[in-house]
Design an enzyme around this catalytic site. Structure first.
Site, mmCIF file in Angstrom:
data_model
loop_
_atom_site.group_PDB
_atom_site.id
_atom_site.type_symbol
_atom_site.label_atom_id
_atom_site.label_comp_id
_atom_site.label_asym_id
_atom_site.label_seq_id
_atom_site.Cartn_x
_atom_site.Cartn_y
_atom_site.Cartn_z
ATOM 1 N N LYS A 44 8.098 65.289 89.741
ATOM 2 C CA LYS A 44 9.513 64.874 89.519
ATOM 3 C C LYS A 44 9.920 63.884 90.746
ATOM 4 C CE LYS A 44 14.268 66.794 89.957
ATOM 5 N NZ LYS A 44 14.532 65.971 91.211
ATOM 6 N N LYS A 49 6.026 63.162 96.399
ATOM 7 C CA LYS A 49 4.666 62.695 95.985
ATOM 8 C C LYS A 49 4.325 61.937 97.094
ATOM 9 C CE LYS A 49 6.032 61.099 92.102
ATOM 10 N NZ LYS A 49 7.438 61.568 92.433
ATOM 11 N N LYS A 75 9.231 50.806 93.888
ATOM 12 C CA LYS A 75 9.956 50.998 95.268
ATOM 13 C C LYS A 75 8.958 50.594 96.205
ATOM 14 C CE LYS A 75 11.021 55.044 95.695
ATOM 15 N NZ LYS A 75 10.518 55.873 94.765
ATOM 16 N N ASP A 162 8.744 61.161 86.682
ATOM 17 C CA ASP A 162 8.581 61.950 85.695
ATOM 18 C C ASP A 162 7.634 61.092 84.645
ATOM 19 O OD1 ASP A 162 10.298 63.455 86.980
ATOM 20 O OD2 ASP A 162 11.826 63.193 85.666
#
Length: 301
Positions: A44, A49, A75, A162
């Site tokens: 998510k 991560k 990003k 996701d």
């Protein structure tokens, strides 16, 4: 290409069916990553991560492995704690030379980070345009053109949020094992369920298999364990909800550069995870739940 791979054609060229209702552009067989062990990290959005990927990369490096981390997010901050800066993306760099890759130098898009981890930020297409799968494909193509994958033991793909389209599932076409980062809450587990479904679809035509999940920022794991029992998922590791982990991002540092209560145990857990993944993890045969079933399982206590 596997014998059971189904190929169709479209205006965009040959396509591959990756499960019911899904049509994906087929992977160019010349873009396969060679002898390195390849891991794709999913979860998510905002679950940690990039923190997980970067510290896992350092752990592999401390085990003596040559590591390449590829950030797959517009990003472009996957490798931020490794390089201490926001790196230019592969797409940005290619645009500066009008996509003539022969005009690039390795140092234009590959940076060496902490512990010798080599860092690449694939980036993503402009908002509302393009496909993340194209970006991943161009990145792997460039790495192969410069022979950078030949001297690599471990490749880690850190993938955006996701799984909502086939494009951002593209790293699964290259990976040996996929790892899901989750927390002990409904939204994270709901996202994990969708990712399990995506990995199952890709595994029909590619070598990728599910390794399991990492419980991140979780004091308890009861909801994760309930999901695991219902689906056959397994937990590979557990990282506590420590403030030092949050502060590491603010300090542009990996946890292997931090001090404080609990840090040594977290470092040891990452080293254990890296050793486990390097030794080889048998495929996890988890089966995703229907949306209604996961709501019934976790959503109405």
């Amino acid at each position: 290409m596997n014998a059971h791979t189904k190929i169709t054609t479209s205006a965009a060229g040959p396509c591959k069916l990756d499960g019911e209702g899904s049509v994906q552009v087929a992977l160019d067989p010349t873009l396969r990553i060679g002898g390195a062990k390849v891991f794709a990290i999913y979860g998510k959005g905002g679950i940690g991560k990039s923190t997980t990927s970067s510290n896992l990369s350092v752990a592999f490096a401390k085990l003596g492995k040559r590591v390449l981390q590829i950030g797959c997010d517009p990003k472009h901050d996957s490798t931020f704690t490794l390089t201490k800066q926001l790196m230019p993306t592969v797409i940005d760099v290619l645009e500066t030379v009008n996509f003539h890759s022969e005009e690039l130098r390795v140092e234009d898009f590959v940076y060496e980070g902490y512990a010798g981890v080599m860092c690449v930020e694939a980036g993503g297409p402009p908002a509302g345009t393009g496909c993340g799968g194209y970006v991943v494909g161009q990145t792997v193509k460039l790495l192969k053109e410069f022979h950078l994958l030949e001297d690599t033991d471990v490749v880690i793909f850190d993938v955006l949020g996701d799984v909502v389209c086939g494009g951002f599932a593209a790293p699964l076409q290259h990976a040996d094992r996929a790892v899901v980062v989750t927390a002990n809450d409904f939204d994270s587990i709901f996202a994990m369920n969708r990712i399990v479904q995506a990995i199952g679809a890709k595994s029909k035509n590619y070598d990728v298999r599910l390794a399991g999940c990492i419980a991140n920022r979780s004091a308890d794991t009861d909801q994760i364990e309930r999901f695991n029992a219902a689906t056959g998922m397994r937990t590979l590791g557990r990282l506590p909800d420590l403030d030092v982990i949050r502060r590491s991002r603010l300090k542009k540092a990996t946890l292997f550069e931090m001090e404080g209560e609990g840090v040594a145990a977290v470092q040891a857990e990452y080293l254990r995870l890296a050793a486990q993944l390097w030794a080889g993890v048998e495929p996890c045969t988890a089966k995703s739940l229907k949306d209604r079933d996961i709501f019934d399982l976790l959503g109405f206590d």
